[in-house]
Design a protein around this motif. Structure first.
Motif, short mmCIF file in Angstrom:
data_model
loop_
_atom_site.label_atom_id
_atom_site.label_comp_id
_atom_site.label_asym_id
_atom_site.label_seq_id
_atom_site.Cartn_x
_atom_site.Cartn_y
_atom_site.Cartn_z
N HIS A 440 1.80 16.56 43.56
CA HIS A 440 2.17 15.40 42.75
C HIS A 440 1.12 14.30 42.86
O HIS A 440 0.07 14.49 43.45
N GLN A 441 1.43 13.18 42.24
CA GLN A 441 0.49 12.05 42.19
C GLN A 441 -0.83 12.44 41.51
O GLN A 441 -1.92 12.12 41.98
N PHE A 442 -0.70 13.10 40.38
CA PHE A 442 -1.87 13.42 39.56
C PHE A 442 -2.39 12.15 38.88
O PHE A 442 -1.61 11.24 38.61
N PRO A 443 -3.68 12.12 38.55
CA PRO A 443 -4.12 11.02 37.68
C PRO A 443 -3.35 11.13 36.36
O PRO A 443 -3.13 12.23 35.87
N MET A 444 -2.91 9.98 35.83
CA MET A 444 -2.16 10.01 34.57
C MET A 444 -3.07 10.34 33.39
O MET A 444 -2.71 11.10 32.50
N TYR A 445 -4.27 9.73 33.40
CA TYR A 445 -5.16 9.88 32.24
C TYR A 445 -6.51 10.44 32.64
O TYR A 445 -6.96 10.27 33.77
N GLN A 446 -7.15 11.11 31.68
CA GLN A 446 -8.57 11.44 31.85
C GLN A 446 -9.29 10.96 30.60
O GLN A 446 -8.72 10.97 29.50
N TRP A 447 -10.52 10.52 30.78
CA TRP A 447 -11.26 9.95 29.66
C TRP A 447 -11.71 11.04 28.70
O TRP A 447 -12.27 12.06 29.12
N ASP A 448 -11.44 10.83 27.42
CA ASP A 448 -11.86 11.76 26.38
C ASP A 448 -13.07 11.13 25.69
O ASP A 448 -12.92 10.24 24.86
N GLU A 449 -14.26 11.59 26.08
CA GLU A 449 -15.50 10.96 25.63
C GLU A 449 -15.67 11.14 24.12
O GLU A 449 -16.08 10.22 23.41
N ASN A 459 1.38 15.26 30.60
CA ASN A 459 2.39 15.08 29.58
C ASN A 459 2.32 13.64 29.08
O ASN A 459 2.41 12.71 29.87
N PRO A 460 2.14 13.46 27.78
CA PRO A 460 1.97 12.09 27.26
C PRO A 460 3.21 11.21 27.45
O PRO A 460 3.12 9.99 27.30
N PHE A 461 4.35 11.82 27.78
CA PHE A 461 5.58 11.02 27.94
C PHE A 461 5.82 10.60 29.39
O PHE A 461 6.79 9.90 29.67
N SER A 462 4.93 11.04 30.29
CA SER A 462 5.12 10.71 31.71
C SER A 462 4.97 9.22 31.96
O SER A 462 4.16 8.55 31.33
N PHE A 522 0.84 5.13 24.95
CA PHE A 522 0.31 5.78 23.75
C PHE A 522 -0.93 5.06 23.24
O PHE A 522 -1.88 5.67 22.76
N ALA A 523 -0.92 3.71 23.35
CA ALA A 523 -2.08 2.93 22.88
C ALA A 523 -3.34 3.33 23.65
O ALA A 523 -4.40 3.55 23.08
N LEU A 524 -3.18 3.45 24.99
CA LEU A 524 -4.33 3.86 25.80
C LEU A 524 -4.83 5.24 25.38
O LEU A 524 -6.00 5.57 25.49
N MET A 525 -3.88 6.05 24.89
CA MET A 525 -4.25 7.41 24.47
C MET A 525 -4.75 7.42 23.03
O MET A 525 -4.84 8.48 22.40
N GLY A 526 -5.08 6.23 22.53
CA GLY A 526 -5.75 6.14 21.23
C GLY A 526 -4.84 6.19 20.02
O GLY A 526 -5.32 6.39 18.90
N HIS A 527 -3.52 6.03 20.22
CA HIS A 527 -2.63 6.07 19.06
C HIS A 527 -2.42 4.65 18.54
O HIS A 527 -1.83 3.81 19.23
N SER A 528 -2.90 4.38 17.34
CA SER A 528 -2.71 3.07 16.72
C SER A 528 -1.22 2.86 16.45
O SER A 528 -0.45 3.82 16.46
N PRO A 529 -0.79 1.60 16.19
CA PRO A 529 0.62 1.38 15.88
C PRO A 529 1.08 2.24 14.71
O PRO A 529 2.20 2.78 14.72
N GLU A 530 0.21 2.42 13.72
CA GLU A 530 0.60 3.23 12.54
C GLU A 530 0.79 4.69 12.95
O GLU A 530 1.74 5.36 12.53
N GLN A 531 -0.14 5.20 13.79
CA GLN A 531 -0.02 6.60 14.22
C GLN A 531 1.23 6.80 15.08
O GLN A 531 1.91 7.82 14.99
#
Ligand code: ASP
Length: 612
Positions: A440-449, A459-462, A522-531
């Motif tokens: 457990h205690q995985f990094p939540m995010y990884q950078w998508d260059e 999991n994006p819902f974590s 979700f915003a950090l994961m690049g999802h705009s409010p519209e998306q």
């Protein structure tokens, strides 16, 4: 299991039944014709009963038996008799008796089968097995495994029902839920131009069931991911999917552990569980000690950090790695000190394939062995220092220390792959043991260059650990403008994975359960409010109506069944699996479709790319 066509199954008859007149139905497993006497082994799912057909006792039955062949389906009526002393068969449950036939009816005849059904060890071409899967399933090995899988699913259901979980079916025609794989899509006829996606998992639905107040849900759920296939992947697979309300991480882990122990005991009672309670590693510990986030704990051979041992030794590669903030890590292969040059070259190749730039080795001679310490750095650092480095890697007399220097994580992962390979070659793992381990205690995010955004590692819902919520910030100050320098990169997810014998059995998390927090993530994961509106409006809106804190997990049922039955490919525990190119060889799918059917859907298929 009496039916209209049988009184007993082929596993039932005992000496206490002697004298009874009964009917049995089944397949001809084996036939031996001794002229006056014909012996038939009659087989069904439950077992085998020997049938004796005597030309004098039953001339009509004997005439029928003369014409039957392997895999004919028969109904045999006769009298149960105790076998003559010395002719019993201890391998059969029915081995002390036989059925003396008075009448035989052929219910079905059979062509010669493309492979022999009654030889469990026969090597059969994979494509032939898959084409005639129903015949392969008739063979003992697959019968045994499919029955074990059935017990697995039954045990899962029983323990969940007993613990108050409600089993809910969720739809297969849904809206795409991103889980990191490609969707299978289904065009809508009623709404031309629109498609459904087949679920990669019931993730959003189970969370919505928590919003609905279901409290504890589970499902044996079919999931679909359009990925390239490997031994532990198929385009459609089965998960034990569950979700619980008013829980924190330890609650879900405790339930899954209790459940996994009960289920393992029901399916494979003879297999000991290595460690109880299941060991729990942080992701960092798993990487540092095993170089992988699903470590096989059935053997040791742990990785060791060698920074202190190599510092100042004057070996350029080590110094450079450490100066750049990287790692020097080593492990000790037991008893491999006598490895030949060729073997070491081979290991070096393996390490390179695993991503290492190279492999440093030091062999400590065993007691009585000729010659002194050997190795690729002995000349450079001197014997004494080399021996100290090898010792720091865990090596004793007779062992071979293997060392990798590289960036953090990279170095451990490369050596971790070598550890797995060596563990297999040296047969370090006890195949009977079940080694469950939590990570457990995985990094939540990884950078998508490529897309300049953070991506969920799992999991994006974590949700993230409470103390890390302050990290969900961007350097720009605008959550919709992430950058690789963001503190978010250090946030640890409330994610827990369960590994078993080196396989990822499953994973889950405690979720963000407020609109505000989920939307920020979700915003950090690049999802705009519209998306967000387009992709996740359902769940985001639901969270405005009172969502309980919740979390869950999904475990791979196919993987679990494979591990519990000692298989390395999940195909071996699936009734009707696909090939590695996604074909069903039995029903011949995928296949072309009538143009009219496409037209109805408003579809035109692009011409097939030329093969080559
Ligand atoms: N939906 C996740 C998966 O399929 C599991 C979970 O987080 O419950 O991997």
């Amino acid at each position: 299991m009496k039916t209209s066509l049988r009184d007993l199954t082929c596993a039932d008859a005992r000496t206490t039944d002697a004298g009874r007149t009964v009917s049995l139905s089944g397949w001809v497993h084996r036939r031996r014709d001794l002229g006056q006497l014909i012996f038939l082994d009659l087989r069904d799912r439950y077992g085998i009963t020997q049938v004796v057909v005597d030309a004098q006792e039953a001339p009509d039955a004997h005439a029928v038996a003369s014409g039957v062949r392997s895999e004919f389906v028969l109904r045999v009526t006769g009298t149960i008799a105790t076998r003559l002393a010395g002719t019993e068969n201890a391998k059969l449950a029915t081995g002390e008796v036989e059925l003396r036939a008075s009448a035989i009816a052929i219910l079905s005849s059979a062509r010669t089968t493309p492979f022999v059904i009654n030889e469990p060890d026969a090597e059969i071409d994979e494509a032939v097995r898959l084409h005639y899967r129903y015949l392969d399933l008739r063979r003992e090995p697959l019968q045994r495994r499919i029955l074990a899988r059935g017990r697995l699913v039954q045990a899962i259901r029983e323990v969940h029902h007993a613990a108050g979980f409600v089993e809910v079916e969720t739809p297969l025609l849904i809206k795409s839920t991103p889980e990191g794989a490609r969707d299978f899509i289904v065009p809508s006829r009623l709404q031309p131009g629109n498609v459904y996606a087949l679920p990669q998992s019931p993730q959003q639905m189970k969370q919505l069931l928590m919003v609905a107040g279901m409290d504890r849900y589970f499902q044996i759920a079919r999931c679909f991911r359009d990925e390239d296939l490997r031994g532990d992947r198929q385009p459609e697979f089965t998960q034990l999917d569950l979700e619980m309300s008013f829980v924190a991480e330890p609650d879900v882990m405790a339930w899954v552990e209790e459940m996994a122990i009960a289920v393992s005991g029901a399916v494979a009672p003879e297999r000991p569980i290595l460690q109880l309670p299941f060991p729990v590693l942080t992701w960092r510990e798993a990487i540092d000690r095993y170089g992988i986030d699903k470590p096989d704990l059935r053997f040791g051979m742990e990785l060791h950090d060698l920074a202190d041992a190599v510092r100042g030794a004057g070996f350029g590669i080590f110094d450079e790695a450490l100066a750049a903030g990287g790692r020097v890590v080593g492990l000790a292969a037991p008893g491999m000190a006598a490895a030949t040059r060729k073997e070491i070259d081979e290991l070096t190749e393996l390490a390179k394939k695993a991503g290492a730039k190279g492999l440093v080795w030091i062999a400590l001679p065993g007691p009585g062995a000729e010659g002194g310490i050997r190795g690729s750095i002995v000349k450079a650092v001197g014997e004494e220092r080399a021996a100290a480095i090898a010792a720091a890697a865990g090596a004793g007399a007779g062992d071979l220390a293997l060392i990798v220097a590289d960036r953090d994580i990279h170095a451990q992962e490369a050596l971790g792959k070598l550890r797995v390979e060596l563990g297999g070659r040296l047969r370090l793992a006890d195949p009977r043991v079940l080694a469950y381990v939590w990570v457990h205690q995985f990094p939540m995010y990884q950078w998508d260059e490529e897309n300049k955004r953070w991506d969920a590692t799992h999991n994006p819902f974590s949700g993230v650990m409470a103390e890390d919520e302050v990290l969900l910030e961007t350097v720009s100050g605008d959550p919709y403008r992430p950058s690789p320098e963001d503190p978010a990169g250090r946030a640890r997810a409330l994610q827990y994975d369960l590994a078993l014998n080196g396989w990822e059995l499953g994973g889950g998390s405690i979720r963000f359960h407020t609109r505000e927090k989920l939307s920020r993530s979700f915003a950090l994961m690049g999802h705009s409010p519209e998306q967000q509106e387009a992709k996740f409006s359902g769940i985001l809106e639901a969270f405005e109506f009172g969502a309980p804190p919740h979390g869950g997990i999904a475990l791979g049922v196919d993987r679990w069944a494979a591990l519990l039955t000692d298989q390395t490919n999940i195909r071996e525990v699936m009734a009707f699996p696909k090939t590695s190119s996604g074909s069903d060889l039995m029903l011949d799918a995928p296949s072309p479709v009538e143009p009219a059917q496409l037209a109805e859907l408003g579809l035109a298929l692009a011409p097939r790319p030329a093969k080559g």
